[in-house]
Design an enzyme around this catalytic site. Structure first.
Site, PDB file in Angstrom:
ATOM      1  N   SER A   1       0.853  -1.181   0.000  1.00  0.00           N
ATOM      2  CA  SER A   1       0.000   0.000   0.000  1.00  0.00           C
ATOM      3  C   SER A   1       0.889   1.231   0.000  1.00  0.00           C
ATOM      4  CB  SER A   1      -0.904   0.004   1.229  1.00  0.00           C
ATOM      5  OG  SER A   1      -1.729   1.153   1.250  1.00  0.00           O
TER       6      SER A   1
ATOM      7  N   HIS B   1       2.187  12.185  -0.744  1.00  0.00           N
ATOM      8  CA  HIS B   1       1.717  13.564  -0.568  1.00  0.00           C
ATOM      9  C   HIS B   1       2.812  14.520  -1.047  1.00  0.00           C
ATOM     10  CE1 HIS B   1      -1.896  12.537   1.696  1.00  0.00           C
ATOM     11  NE2 HIS B   1      -1.179  11.726   2.456  1.00  0.00           N
TER      12      HIS B   1
ATOM     13  N   HIS C   1      -2.743   7.202  -4.406  1.00  0.00           N
ATOM     14  CA  HIS C   1      -2.821   6.014  -3.555  1.00  0.00           C
ATOM     15  C   HIS C   1      -2.825   4.768  -4.433  1.00  0.00           C
ATOM     16  CE1 HIS C   1      -5.759   2.889  -2.137  1.00  0.00           C
ATOM     17  NE2 HIS C   1      -4.909   2.844  -1.132  1.00  0.00           N
TER      18      HIS C   1
ATOM     19  N   ARG D   1       0.735  -2.489  12.837  1.00  0.00           N
ATOM     20  CA  ARG D   1       1.616  -1.454  13.397  1.00  0.00           C
ATOM     21  C   ARG D   1       1.021  -0.069  13.102  1.00  0.00           C
ATOM     22  NH1 ARG D   1       6.458   1.284  11.719  1.00  0.00           N
ATOM     23  NH2 ARG D   1       7.867   1.629  13.487  1.00  0.00           N
TER      24      ARG D   1
ATOM     25  N   HIS E   1     -20.291  11.573   4.309  1.00  0.00           N
ATOM     26  CA  HIS E   1     -20.680  12.644   5.220  1.00  0.00           C
ATOM     27  C   HIS E   1     -20.476  14.026   4.595  1.00  0.00           C
ATOM     28  CE1 HIS E   1     -16.380  12.052   5.830  1.00  0.00           C
ATOM     29  NE2 HIS E   1     -16.306  13.243   6.387  1.00  0.00           N
TER      30      HIS E   1
ATOM     31  N   GLY F   1      -4.510  -5.509  14.742  1.00  0.00           N
ATOM     32  CA  GLY F   1      -3.332  -5.318  15.575  1.00  0.00           C
ATOM     33  C   GLY F   1      -2.090  -4.995  14.791  1.00  0.00           C
TER      34      GLY F   1
ATOM     35  N   ASN G   1      -2.963   0.302  -3.799  1.00  0.00           N
ATOM     36  CA  ASN G   1      -2.970  -0.842  -2.909  1.00  0.00           C
ATOM     37  C   ASN G   1      -3.192  -2.098  -3.733  1.00  0.00           C
ATOM     38  OD1 ASN G   1      -4.860  -2.848  -1.159  1.00  0.00           O
ATOM     39  ND2 ASN G   1      -3.348  -1.843   0.137  1.00  0.00           N
ATOM     40  N   VAL G   2      -2.417  -3.132  -3.477  1.00  0.00           N
ATOM     41  CA  VAL G   2      -2.660  -4.470  -4.026  1.00  0.00           C
ATOM     42  C   VAL G   2      -2.481  -5.459  -2.873  1.00  0.00           C
ATOM     43  CG1 VAL G   2      -2.162  -4.082  -6.463  1.00  0.00           C
ATOM     44  CG2 VAL G   2      -0.272  -4.484  -4.904  1.00  0.00           C
TER      45      VAL G   2
ATOM     46  N   HIS H   1      -6.418   7.621 -15.964  1.00  0.00           N
ATOM     47  CA  HIS H   1      -7.485   6.662 -16.254  1.00  0.00           C
ATOM     48  C   HIS H   1      -7.150   5.784 -17.463  1.00  0.00           C
ATOM     49  CE1 HIS H   1     -10.759   7.596 -13.423  1.00  0.00           C
ATOM     50  NE2 HIS H   1     -10.206   8.791 -13.374  1.00  0.00           N
TER      51      HIS H   1
END
Length: 298
Positions: free
Chosen positions: A90, A94, A104, A258, A173, A256, A106-107, A143
């Protein structure tokens, strides 16, 4: 089930992406290896106060446990209570220049095991772009690269994963998307193990191609206090999404993991204002009016 090739791929992907980012930034990433008492560990590669990246984390983790956390079994309640093994890469970057977007990737791979049943496995991942000042050229390139990565697996995957990304990276929100989207998928196993793994590799392998040209175009764009102020305000939205809605953050904390590594996705600085609105006709207003609306970029 032999999952060693998945781990080999993920650790290699982390190393390749870090090398590519170091070439872009000119400053090396630090390395912080960690272990988890319940089983597993990982390697956090981190850069702070770089030449281009104000903060960036590229994280590998491989953890195991006796019971799937709620965030991992939410869409598969029948698996609640099974032992699990999870691994993934991941990253969140910035940049300092407000004209270079946050990004971002993630795999990941999960397997849930039970003594008297076959293991249940799935892949997930994706990448998405979060600009502060929008450029059509950048959104189209990002894209188009995502679409090309998925093309060998059938024409249905890109529209499906693009729409999934638009739904997922949405601040309910606030009633607004986090950025201009990209692709996102989870619980992927229907193509079979080898094809699902190959698709996940294609997504990971496409990251630098998707992002590096955007950085090259925008890294030297002049900016001042106004742009920085808006960047910090919009970074607040990034923080809100990661802490309220992101399944990866919730999984890491619930399992749990890190905490220091999980929260490396947070920007080093962010800002909140009460009921702030951009001036009509401003570049800041254009972000909301043109770019923070799901659309077909390619």
């Amino acid at each position: 089930m032999d999952i060693a090739p998945i781990k080999d791929y993920l650790t290699g992907l982390q190393a390749r992406i870090v090398a590519g980012l170091e070439a872009i930034d000119g400053k090396p990433f630090g390395a912080d290896a960690w272990t988890r008492p319940e089983g597993g560990g990982g390697l956090t590669r981190i850069i702070e106060e770089g030449n281009v990246l104000e903060r960036g984390g590229v994280l590998f983790s491989h953890v195991a446990g006796a019971s799937l956390p709620p965030s991992a079994s939410a869409s598969r309640p029948e698996l609640a209570g099974r032992g699990f093994e999870a691994m993934g890469v991941s990253l969140v970057l910035h940049p300092r220049n407000p004209y270079v977007p946050t990004v971002h990737l993630n795999v990941r791979f999960f397997v849930a095991r039970k003594a008297d049943a076959d293991p249940v496995w799935w892949f997930g991942g994706g990448m998405d772009l979060t600009p502060y000042y929008g450029f059509d050229e950048d959104a189209r390139h990002f894209h188009a690269t995502c679409k090309a990565a998925l093309a060998p697996f059938g024409e249905g995957f890109h529209p499906r994963f693009k729409a999934w990304c638009d739904r997922y990276f949405y601040l309910k929100h606030r009633g607004e998307p986090r950025g201009v989207g990209g692709i996102f998928f989870d619980d992927l196993n229907e193509p079979g193990f080898e094809r699902s793994f190959a698709l996940t590799r294609a997504v990971g392998d496409a990251f630098l191609e998707a992002y590096a040209p955007i950085v090259a175009r925008r890294r030297d764009h002049p900016w001042g206090e106004r742009e920085r102020d808006f960047q910090l305000y919009r970074r607040g939205r990034y923080v809100e999404f990661n802490l309220v809605w992101d399944r990866g953050t919730l999984f890491g904390l619930q399992s749990g993991g890190r905490t220091e590594s999980i929260l490396a996705s947070m920007p080093p600085l962010a800002r909140w204002r009460y009921d702030w609105q951009p001036a009509p006709g401003s570049p800041e207003a254009e972000l909301y009016e043109k770019f923070l609306k799901p659309r077909e970029w390619v």
